[in-house]
Design an enzyme around this catalytic site. Structure first.
Site, PDB file in Angstrom:
ATOM      1  N   ASP A 183       0.836  -1.189   0.000  1.00 47.10           N
ATOM      2  CA  ASP A 183       0.000   0.000   0.000  1.00 47.10           C
ATOM      3  C   ASP A 183       0.877   1.247   0.000  1.00 47.10           C
ATOM      4  OD1 ASP A 183      -2.004   1.838   0.258  1.00 47.10           O
ATOM      5  OD2 ASP A 183      -2.901   0.957   2.051  1.00 47.10           O
ATOM      6  N   HIS A 185      -0.545   4.174  -0.172  1.00 44.69           N
ATOM      7  CA  HIS A 185      -1.381   5.055   0.647  1.00 44.69           C
ATOM      8  C   HIS A 185      -1.426   6.481   0.118  1.00 44.69           C
ATOM      9  CE1 HIS A 185      -3.247   5.703   4.758  1.00 44.69           C
ATOM     10  NE2 HIS A 185      -3.613   4.458   4.473  1.00 44.69           N
ATOM     11  N   GLU A 209      -1.173  -0.818  -4.141  1.00 45.19           N
ATOM     12  CA  GLU A 209      -2.404  -0.073  -3.884  1.00 45.19           C
ATOM     13  C   GLU A 209      -2.134   1.424  -3.779  1.00 45.19           C
ATOM     14  OE1 GLU A 209      -5.561   0.203  -0.143  1.00 45.19           O
ATOM     15  OE2 GLU A 209      -4.669  -1.727  -0.677  1.00 45.19           O
ATOM     16  N   GLU A 235     -10.340   3.174  -2.991  1.00 46.28           N
ATOM     17  CA  GLU A 235     -10.954   3.376  -1.680  1.00 46.28           C
ATOM     18  C   GLU A 235     -11.425   4.808  -1.488  1.00 46.28           C
ATOM     19  OE1 GLU A 235      -7.726   4.018   1.714  1.00 46.28           O
ATOM     20  OE2 GLU A 235      -7.073   2.488   0.287  1.00 46.28           O
ATOM     21  N   ASP A 258     -15.032   0.924  -1.268  1.00 47.59           N
ATOM     22  CA  ASP A 258     -15.319   0.667   0.137  1.00 47.59           C
ATOM     23  C   ASP A 258     -16.828   0.724   0.317  1.00 47.59           C
ATOM     24  OD1 ASP A 258     -15.808   1.164   2.989  1.00 47.59           O
ATOM     25  OD2 ASP A 258     -13.637   1.377   3.153  1.00 47.59           O
ATOM     26  N   HIS A 285     -12.275  -2.578  -0.331  1.00 43.98           N
ATOM     27  CA  HIS A 285     -11.528  -1.981   0.774  1.00 43.98           C
ATOM     28  C   HIS A 285     -12.342  -2.144   2.051  1.00 43.98           C
ATOM     29  CE1 HIS A 285     -10.295   1.758   3.087  1.00 43.98           C
ATOM     30  NE2 HIS A 285      -9.111   1.299   2.749  1.00 43.98           N
TER      31      HIS A 285
END
Length: 382
Positions: A183, A185, A209, A235, A258, A285
Site C-alpha cells: 500500500d 497510501h 495499492e 478506496e 469501500d 476496501h
C-alpha cells in the site's frame, strides 16, 4: 411497513453504527463512517433521515435515488458514506424481514467462501518479516503492508531503496507463493512512484495499492504502463461515475470500492458489474467494522470478478475494540485457513450486540489519523 427512526452510535475504535427501525419491529444495521470524520457523517445521516422516516424500507433503489438526487449536491466522502450505511441497513432490514441472506436478494452466490487478507506492520513499516510469518502461520495466503513512510514529491533514492528492502525482507520471509500487497497510501508522488513501482517488480507483488493520490490517477497511464503486476485503487472514489472514468482509461487492474464510502451495497454492485466489463478484478476496501465486512462479503459472494477481501481484525488501529467484539455470534465472521464463509443468516448475517454498542458508545471516540510533516515543516501525506 414504514421507517420510524434512525439511531446512531459512535463506538471504539473509530466506527459509527446505524440502526433503522420500523413500525412493525423489523430493523437493519449499517456502518456509515469516514475514518476521522464520524461525527460529520453522523450529522449527515440524521439530515438524510428526513427523506426516510415514513417511507417503505423495501424500496431500496428508490430510497437510494432519493438520497442521492433529491438534495441537488451529491457525491463526495461524507454524503456517499452516509448513504452507504443507510443502504447497508436497508438491505439488512429487507433480508431479515424476508428471512434470507442479502446475497440471495442479489441473485445468489457464485462462491461459498471468500479468500481474505490481513495487515502487517503499522503506519511506518518496520519489522515486517515476523508479522508476515505470523499471518501465514494463521492460515492467511496473502497480507498487506505499507510500502513507505512519508515521502517528498522528489526525495532521496534512499527512500526507494528502503521501501524495496522491506518488501524483499517480506518476500524472503514468506516464500514465493504468498500474496504481498503493498500500500503506497497515496504517499508517493508521480516523480518517485515511477522509480519505486519499477524496482518492486522482482518481488512479484500481488498488487500495489494507491500508487498515487486519487486526484492524480491519470498519471497511472504514464508511470505504470508495462508493469508485470497489478495496480489497485479506489478506496477514495465514491461513485460509479468516478470508477467509470478510471476503467475507461484502462488505468487499473483491481478496483477497491469501500462499501461504507461508495454508496453501499447498491452502488457497490453497480461498480463491480462495471469493472467486469473491463475484465478488472474486485477487492473491496475494508479496514472497518463488522457491518462493512459483512456487506463486502455479500457483494463478493455474487460477483465473479471478486478475488480477495480486506478485513481489519488485529489491525493497529483497533486498540480499544476489534471487529468481532460487537457480534452476538462471533463465528459469523470466522476466518479459517485464510477464507471466510459467506454469511448465511438473514440480512447481512451478523447480529449486533446492541447492549454492548450502547455501553461502548458511552466511551465513543474522537479518532484522527496522524498528521505528518516533512523535514522542512510542510505537510506530508499520511
Amino acid at each position: 411497513m414504514k421507517i420510524t427512526q434512525l439511531k446512531t452510535w459512535q463506538v471504539p475504535p473509530r466506527w459509527l453504527f446505524l440502526k433503522i427501525e420500523t413500525d412493525e419491529g423489523c430493523y437493519g444495521w449499517g456502518e456509515p463512517v469516514v475514518e476521522g470524520r464520524a461525527a460529520t457523517v453522523e450529522a449527515a445521516v440524521h439530515e438524510l433521515a428526513d427523506y426516510l422516516v415514513g417511507q417503505d424500507p423495501h424500496r431500496i433503489e428508490h430510497l437510494w435515488n432519493t438520497l442521492y438526487r433529491a438534495g441537488f449536491y451529491r457525491g463526495g466522502p461524507i454524503l456517499m458514506s452516509a448513504i452507504a450505511g443507510i443502504d447497508q441497513a436497508l438491505w439488512d432490514l429487507k433480508g431479515r424481514d424476508l428471512g434470507v441472506p442479502v446475497h440471495q436478494l442479489l441473485g445468489g452466490k457464485v462462491r461459498d467462501k471468500m479468500r481474505m487478507y490481513a495487515w502487517t506492520g503499522g503506519d511506518r513499516p518496520s519489522d515486517v518479516d515476523s508479522g508476515a510469518k505470523a499471518l501465514v502461520d494463521q492460515g492467511f495466503t496473502a497480507f498487506k503492508m505499507n510500502g513507505t513512510p512519508e515521502m517528498q514529491i522528489v526525495d532521496s533514492h534512499r527512500k526507494v531503496d528502503e521501501a524495496v528492502a522491506r518488501v524483499a525482507e517480506a518476500r524472503e520471509a514468506v516464500g514465493p507463493d504468498v500474496g504481498i500487497a503493498i500500500d503506497f497510501h497515496g504517499r508517493v508522488h508521480r516523480p518517485m512512484a515511477k522509480a519505486l513501482l519499477r524496482e518492486l517488480e522482482p518481488y512479484h507483488p500481488m498488487f500495489v495499492e494507491e500508487p498515487v493520490l486519487p486526484e492524480h490517477l491519470p498519471s497511472l497511464k504514464h508511470i505504470a504502463t508495462g508493469l508485470g503486476y497489478p495496480i489497485a485503487t479506489g478506496e477514495r472514489l465514491h461513485t460509479r461515475f468516478q470508477f467509470r472514468d478510471l476503467l475507461a482509461e484502462g488505468m487499473v487492474d483491481i478496483i477497491q470500492p469501500d462499501l461504507s464510502h461508495c454508496g453501499g451495497i447498491s452502488e457497490g454492485m453497480k461498480i463491480a458489474s462495471l469493472a467486469s466489463c473491463f475484465d478488472v478484478a474486485l477487492a473491496p476496501h475494508c479496514p472497518l467494522g463488522p457491518l462493512t465486512l459483512a456487506a463486502s462479503l455479500h457483494v463478493d459472494a455474487v460477483n465473479h470478478n471478486a478475488f480477495i477481501q480486506e478485513q481489519s481484525m488485529g489491525i493497529h488501529y483497533n486498540r480499544d475494540n476489534d471487529v468481532l467484539d460487537y457480534l452476538v455470534d462471533k463465528s459469523a465472521l470466522t476466518i479459517k485457513d485464510g477464507f471466510c464463509a459467506i454469511p448465511e443468516g438473514p440480512g447481512l448475517g451478523v447480529e449486533i450486540d446492541e447492549a454492548f454498542v450502547e455501553e461502548r458508545a458511552k466511551v465513543g471516540h474522537r479518532w484522527r489519523n496522524p498528521v505528518w510533516t516533512h523535514d522542512d515543516g510542510s505537510i506530508a501525506e499520511w
